[in-house]
Write a protein that holds these residues in place. Sequence first.
Motif, mmCIF file in Angstrom:
data_model
loop_
_atom_site.group_PDB
_atom_site.id
_atom_site.type_symbol
_atom_site.label_atom_id
_atom_site.label_comp_id
_atom_site.label_asym_id
_atom_site.label_seq_id
_atom_site.Cartn_x
_atom_site.Cartn_y
_atom_site.Cartn_z
ATOM 1 N N UNK A 33 0.847 -1.204 0.000
ATOM 2 C CA UNK A 33 0.000 0.000 0.000
ATOM 3 C C UNK A 33 0.877 1.247 0.000
ATOM 4 N N UNK A 34 0.344 2.342 -0.575
ATOM 5 C CA UNK A 34 1.152 3.569 -0.579
ATOM 6 C C UNK A 34 1.273 4.163 0.821
ATOM 7 N N UNK A 35 2.291 4.986 1.012
ATOM 8 C CA UNK A 35 2.374 5.762 2.241
ATOM 9 C C UNK A 35 1.262 6.807 2.217
ATOM 10 N N UNK A 36 0.869 7.257 3.412
ATOM 11 C CA UNK A 36 -0.194 8.252 3.485
ATOM 12 C C UNK A 36 0.349 9.627 3.838
ATOM 13 N N UNK A 37 0.635 9.844 5.124
ATOM 14 C CA UNK A 37 1.125 11.149 5.540
ATOM 15 C C UNK A 37 2.240 10.988 6.569
ATOM 16 N N UNK A 38 2.908 12.100 6.862
ATOM 17 C CA UNK A 38 3.959 12.109 7.883
ATOM 18 C C UNK A 38 3.849 13.376 8.715
ATOM 19 N N UNK A 39 4.080 13.233 10.021
ATOM 20 C CA UNK A 39 4.222 14.391 10.907
ATOM 21 C C UNK A 39 5.694 14.724 10.963
ATOM 22 N N UNK A 40 6.040 15.968 10.645
ATOM 23 C CA UNK A 40 7.463 16.328 10.647
ATOM 24 C C UNK A 40 7.732 17.506 11.575
ATOM 25 N N UNK A 41 8.924 17.505 12.138
ATOM 26 C CA UNK A 41 9.425 18.661 12.886
ATOM 27 C C UNK A 41 10.855 18.923 12.425
ATOM 28 N N UNK A 42 11.109 20.175 12.044
ATOM 29 C CA UNK A 42 12.442 20.585 11.609
ATOM 30 C C UNK A 42 13.086 21.483 12.655
ATOM 31 N N UNK A 43 14.386 21.300 12.863
ATOM 32 C CA UNK A 43 15.150 22.178 13.745
ATOM 33 C C UNK A 43 16.504 22.451 13.119
ATOM 34 N N UNK A 44 17.085 23.587 13.476
ATOM 35 C CA UNK A 44 18.484 23.859 13.120
ATOM 36 C C UNK A 44 19.311 23.647 14.377
ATOM 37 N N UNK A 45 20.297 22.748 14.311
ATOM 38 C CA UNK A 45 21.148 22.462 15.475
ATOM 39 C C UNK A 45 22.616 22.481 15.055
ATOM 40 N N UNK A 46 23.491 22.715 16.047
ATOM 41 C CA UNK A 46 24.928 22.615 15.787
ATOM 42 C C UNK A 46 25.349 21.152 15.918
ATOM 43 N N UNK A 47 26.189 20.690 14.994
ATOM 44 C CA UNK A 47 26.645 19.299 15.025
ATOM 45 C C UNK A 47 27.548 19.058 16.235
ATOM 46 N N UNK A 48 27.244 17.999 16.996
ATOM 47 C CA UNK A 48 28.185 17.564 18.030
ATOM 48 C C UNK A 48 29.397 16.963 17.318
ATOM 49 N N UNK A 49 30.474 16.760 18.085
ATOM 50 C CA UNK A 49 31.748 16.344 17.490
ATOM 51 C C UNK A 49 31.611 15.042 16.705
ATOM 52 N N UNK A 50 30.912 14.072 17.257
ATOM 53 C CA UNK A 50 30.850 12.766 16.609
ATOM 54 C C UNK A 50 29.970 12.788 15.356
ATOM 55 N N UNK A 51 28.815 13.441 15.446
ATOM 56 C CA UNK A 51 27.954 13.550 14.256
ATOM 57 C C UNK A 51 28.687 14.304 13.151
ATOM 58 N N UNK B 173 31.913 14.372 12.632
ATOM 59 C CA UNK B 173 32.918 13.481 12.047
ATOM 60 C C UNK B 173 32.262 12.506 11.077
ATOM 61 N N UNK B 174 31.128 11.936 11.453
ATOM 62 C CA UNK B 174 30.441 10.978 10.578
ATOM 63 C C UNK B 174 30.016 11.673 9.279
ATOM 64 N N UNK B 175 29.514 12.892 9.386
ATOM 65 C CA UNK B 175 29.027 13.629 8.216
ATOM 66 C C UNK B 175 30.157 14.356 7.473
ATOM 67 N N UNK B 176 31.396 14.203 7.970
ATOM 68 C CA UNK B 176 32.561 14.877 7.372
ATOM 69 C C UNK B 176 32.332 16.382 7.258
ATOM 70 N N UNK B 177 31.760 16.939 8.296
ATOM 71 C CA UNK B 177 31.503 18.382 8.369
ATOM 72 C C UNK B 177 32.288 18.934 9.560
#
Lengths: 260, 260
Positions: free
Chosen positions: A193-211, A213-217
């Motif tokens: 069956x197709x997907x229907x809807x999604x509840x989303x929340x967006x935030x702007x955050x500063x990357x912690x050191x480990x995230x 490194x993983x994202x190469x940022x």
Amino acid sequence: MVRRMPAERLREHTVPVAAARRRRLRADQARQLADLLRHQILAARFPRGVLPLEDRIGADYRVSRNTVRQALDLLRAEGLVERQPGVGTVVVCEKYPHALDRLQGLAETLHEHGPVTNEVRTAGPVPAPAPVAGRLGVPEHSDVLYIERLRRLGGLPLSLDLTYVPMDVGAGLLDCDLENTDVFRLLETLTGQPLGHADITLEAVNADAHSAAVLQAPRGAALMMLDRLTHLSDGRPVDLEFIRFRGDRITMSGLLHRTA
Amino acid sequence: MVRRMPAERLREHTVPVAAARRRRLRADQARQLADLLRHQILAARFPRGVLPLEDRIGADYRVSRNTVRQALDLLRAEGLVERQPGVGTVVVCEKYPHALDRLQGLAETLHEHGPVTNEVRTAGPVPAPAPVAGRLGVPEHSDVLYIERLRRLGGLPLSLDLTYVPMDVGAGLLDCDLENTDVFRLLETLTGQPLGHADITLEAVNADAHSAAVLQAPRGAALMMLDRLTHLSDGRPVDLEFIRFRGDRITMSGLLHRTA
């Protein structure tokens, strides 16, 4: 906190204060100009990705050359442009538009920009903690499938996705090509069956050191964080995700209406 | 770039590599836990804003105490929680939800959380640069009204808004109470028609030094940047805004549908 000078000191230091005010004004003008150029950059409006000369920008926007330089510095600090000797200021932005109008997987929404590949860092059953169980509508501590993926576009990291799926659907995912296929598409195939809807929340955050490194940022880099609970068309919650997008690689665009 | 060890060195350094792998695993688990707690925090799910004791969180989420501590460190670094002696870990988050479902002004969408006040930093006519003129549908270099506002909720800076309005509508705004009223509401009053729709683009960016100072946020703080072109219900573009929200003070929530 911005410190404010007491009135007495203001009067005593007219010259430095006036200089500070001029600087503030130029910084404000530079931000204003940078925002206008930023839109042109994201909309790919500069022929061959080369910005006009500083004097030309100054004339077009009726600001001083110093203001133009300061605005270009802001855009350079964000990684949107670079100065290339003999060429000028060129767009180096690798920022891609993610649609906010329709519920789409990453590979779907970015298909014009190249293939999305997924490095599966973890995939396996975990006992659902209370908040996961509650949102997915499964018993607390019953198994759910947990998947952690580093997603790349054009080889560069784009996002780190943490995904929880109820086990009756999730078990089938383990046999699928998670490296090259959106979970959204796989969920629709597996459930029929197709997907229907999604509840989303967006935030702007500063990357912690480990995230970072993983994202190469760089550490502290601005990330677009997305919390998304996706439901099948019959309303059943089927996919809970926590996604960290590199802020320098994604924009989210959509259309809002005044009335519902 | 994340540096990778060559294979020879990997074999020579089994013990440090194994230790590094353990650390990586704990960091991944800490992020996973932090994301679950973050949702609970934003949804105000902890009674009296006090998080459970570390041992209790560890038992509930089946992770070690060190992982719990590392997760709480991540949330503390973001300013979502604080450790208070004799009380434990408490929520100190001042993050407010901005609706992504409907086109609303800031005061409208946040009315439950307190009054929004606006410090008008600049308001007056400016010649429209080409990209502003083009988007607002007015002749290039004809006057438009430019307004710069620092917007506060509960006295604390929330966003810095740069606004362009066509002069025929904008002239009326100069006589209005811009300090205490959303521009959206004023535009509807002045034109006698409701707003229709807006094209929006969201980005996560690091604050430059001057924007950070104005918003009383640390330099480099993650900002949610919103580019929004708002149209009247008759389709005429009437309000172009560039908004920097403090990432630690705003979330954007909405509903996405699979089919248009």
